[in-house]
Design a protein around this motif. Structure first.
Motif, PDB file in Angstrom:
ATOM      1  N   SER A 166      41.886  33.928  37.840  1.00  8.28           N
ATOM      2  CA  SER A 166      41.330  35.030  38.606  1.00  8.28           C
ATOM      3  C   SER A 166      42.229  35.425  39.771  1.00  8.28           C
ATOM      4  CB  SER A 166      39.937  34.642  39.125  1.00  8.28           C
ATOM      5  OG  SER A 166      39.345  35.716  39.807  1.00  8.28           O
ATOM      6  N   THR A 167      42.772  34.439  40.480  1.00  5.60           N
ATOM      7  CA  THR A 167      43.593  34.761  41.639  1.00  5.60           C
ATOM      8  C   THR A 167      44.955  35.327  41.249  1.00  5.60           C
ATOM      9  OG1 THR A 167      44.230  32.417  41.724  1.00  5.60           O
ATOM     10  CG2 THR A 167      42.511  33.141  43.232  1.00  5.60           C
ATOM     11  N   THR A 168      45.576  34.803  40.207  1.00  3.39           N
ATOM     12  CA  THR A 168      46.864  35.370  39.786  1.00  3.39           C
ATOM     13  C   THR A 168      46.674  36.791  39.267  1.00  3.39           C
ATOM     14  OG1 THR A 168      46.622  34.262  37.628  1.00  3.39           O
ATOM     15  CG2 THR A 168      47.975  33.169  39.295  1.00  3.39           C
ATOM     16  N   HIS A 169      45.554  37.018  38.575  1.00  2.00           N
ATOM     17  CA  HIS A 169      45.252  38.372  38.098  1.00  2.00           C
ATOM     18  C   HIS A 169      45.020  39.303  39.284  1.00  2.00           C
ATOM     19  CE1 HIS A 169      43.723  41.413  35.305  1.00  2.00           C
ATOM     20  NE2 HIS A 169      42.738  41.613  36.156  1.00  2.00           N
ATOM     21  N   ALA A 170      44.280  38.829  40.291  1.00  7.94           N
ATOM     22  CA  ALA A 170      43.980  39.653  41.462  1.00  7.94           C
ATOM     23  C   ALA A 170      45.245  39.984  42.242  1.00  7.94           C
ATOM     24  CB  ALA A 170      42.978  38.928  42.361  1.00  7.94           C
ATOM     25  N   PHE A 171      46.146  39.002  42.388  1.00  6.09           N
ATOM     26  CA  PHE A 171      47.371  39.247  43.152  1.00  6.09           C
ATOM     27  C   PHE A 171      48.269  40.256  42.441  1.00  6.09           C
ATOM     28  CE2 PHE A 171      51.549  38.343  44.946  1.00  6.09           C
ATOM     29  CZ  PHE A 171      51.248  38.266  46.295  1.00  6.09           C
ATOM     30  N   ALA A 172      48.202  40.280  41.128  1.00  5.82           N
ATOM     31  CA  ALA A 172      49.010  41.228  40.364  1.00  5.82           C
ATOM     32  C   ALA A 172      48.505  42.661  40.503  1.00  5.82           C
ATOM     33  CB  ALA A 172      49.040  40.826  38.887  1.00  5.82           C
ATOM     34  N   ASP A 173      47.271  42.818  41.006  1.00  4.12           N
ATOM     35  CA  ASP A 173      46.666  44.141  41.159  1.00  4.12           C
ATOM     36  C   ASP A 173      47.039  44.700  42.525  1.00  4.12           C
ATOM     37  OD1 ASP A 173      45.130  46.394  41.303  1.00  4.12           O
ATOM     38  OD2 ASP A 173      43.195  45.374  41.041  1.00  4.12           O
ATOM     39  N   ALA A 174      47.906  45.694  42.546  1.00  5.34           N
ATOM     40  CA  ALA A 174      48.385  46.264  43.807  1.00  5.34           C
ATOM     41  C   ALA A 174      47.282  46.969  44.583  1.00  5.34           C
ATOM     42  CB  ALA A 174      49.529  47.247  43.540  1.00  5.34           C
TER      43      ALA A 174
END
Length: 340
Positions: free
Chosen positions: A157-165
């Motif tokens: 969830s966090t890696t996906h969220a960080f990838a979202d600009a």
């Protein structure tokens, strides 16, 4: 006497002939206020307590009861006020000195599920995961499963969220800090790392256990982000399918790091110019790809392309996936449709 404090009325949570429990805010601080009995029919007395964001979310998620909020957390401030003096949704509260008397306290075991009204800022989970349970379980077993499953979920969830600009900058800052503030030299570094991950994502994406049916067969309903549930399932299935090759890759890299004393080296001491950096990065990437881990480049960016930290995190994820996958391989836990 301490100064009075202004608070803003947000919403009524329990209403039975009159508001019995209300939600207030004073600047960014949450307060919960409970109606108390009074002798003057022209007044509506309330007692209020400040609530930390963490405790407020725990209460709204049903993890603690209302009496806990009014009695247990340290650092609370309590107040009294007359609701009849509410004007333009603002109320002046008088600090209450000393311990709250029993007459002011809520009864035990009153949870947010008993509210008659929804929170004004209510969070609706994005998805539901149903996990079917079978076989025999001891109490520590379920705690171990849920802990490891949560670690995998929050990592994705966090890696996906960080990838979202488009994510809020504060969210991205929390995530970045979780990946860069730990020494990653063994022991509790990894426990603290995974414990820090939920703070970087929104409440509606955080895991919340909604229902457990313990009978065999039974099931568990967990609220969270549907896309992350799907990614977690894909990783577990990939691990089961490739466990032999993954085990060999893990041991090769782990042995190399151990022999060269990299396992106990703090991550910040590992320089990009280290001769072993390309090899470590190559082996860790190989494991991540074999796991079918999404957002590998994002993960490398989060650790500022530190090959050793990247490798240690991948190895720690392998261990958590291994423990999670075993429950599915044993038949005691199974995936079902997420939209139930």
């Amino acid at each position: 006497m301490a100064n009075k404090r202004l608070a803003t009325y947000i919403s009524t949570l329990v209403y039975m002939d009159e508001p019995l429990l209300i939600h207030l805010k004073s600047q960014k601080a949450h307060l919960l206020a409970l109606a108390v009995k009074g002798d003057d029919a022209n007044k509506a007395p309330y007692v209020a307590t400040t609530v930390s964001t963490k405790d407020f979310e725990s209460y709204m998620d049903g993890h603690v009861d209302l009496r806990y909020i009014f009695t247990y957390p340290t650092g609370r401030s309590t107040y009294t006020f007359d609701m009849m003096e509410l004007k333009d949704n603002r109320i002046s509260m008088t600090p209450f000195e000393g311990k709250l008397p029993e007459a002011y306290l809520p009864a035990p075991r009153f949870f947010s599920t008993s509210h008659t009204h929804d929170l004004a800022e209510a969070i609706t989970p994005l998805g539901v995961e149903r996990l079917d349970v079978d076989g025999e379980w001891d109490m520590p077993d379920f705690g171990e499963f849920y802990s490891r499953y949560s670690d995998v979920y929050y990592f994705l969830s966090t890696t996906h969220a960080f990838a979202d600009a488009n994510r809020p900058e504060q969210s991205r800052k929390h995530i970045k800090q979780a990946f860069t503030s730990k020494p990653f030299k063994g022991g509790f570094s990894y426990v603290h790392f995974y414990s820090a991950l939920p703070a970087g994502i929104s409440r509606q994406e955080r895991l919340r256990m909604d229902k457990i049916k313990y009978e065999s067969p039974g099931y568990v309903l967990v609220h969270g982000d549907g896309e992350t549930f799907a990614e977690t399932e894909a990783l577990v299935r990939s691990f089961i399918d490739n466990r032999g090759e993954l085990r060999d890759l893990y041991h090769q890299l782990h042995e190399f790091l151990s022999k060269n004393k990299y396992l106990t080296m703090p991550g910040e001491h590992f320089l990009p110019t280290e001769p072993a950096a390309p090899y470590i990065n190559l082996r860790a990437t190989e494991i991540a790809e074999k796991l079918k881990l999404p957002n590998i480049d994002t993960l490398k960016s989060l650790v500022e392309n530190n090959a050793l930290v990247f490798a240690k995190i991948v190895l720690s994820l392998y261990r958590r996936l291994k423990e999670t996958a075993e429950f599915f391989a044993q038949g005691r836990m199974n995936f079902t449709d997420r939209d139930v």
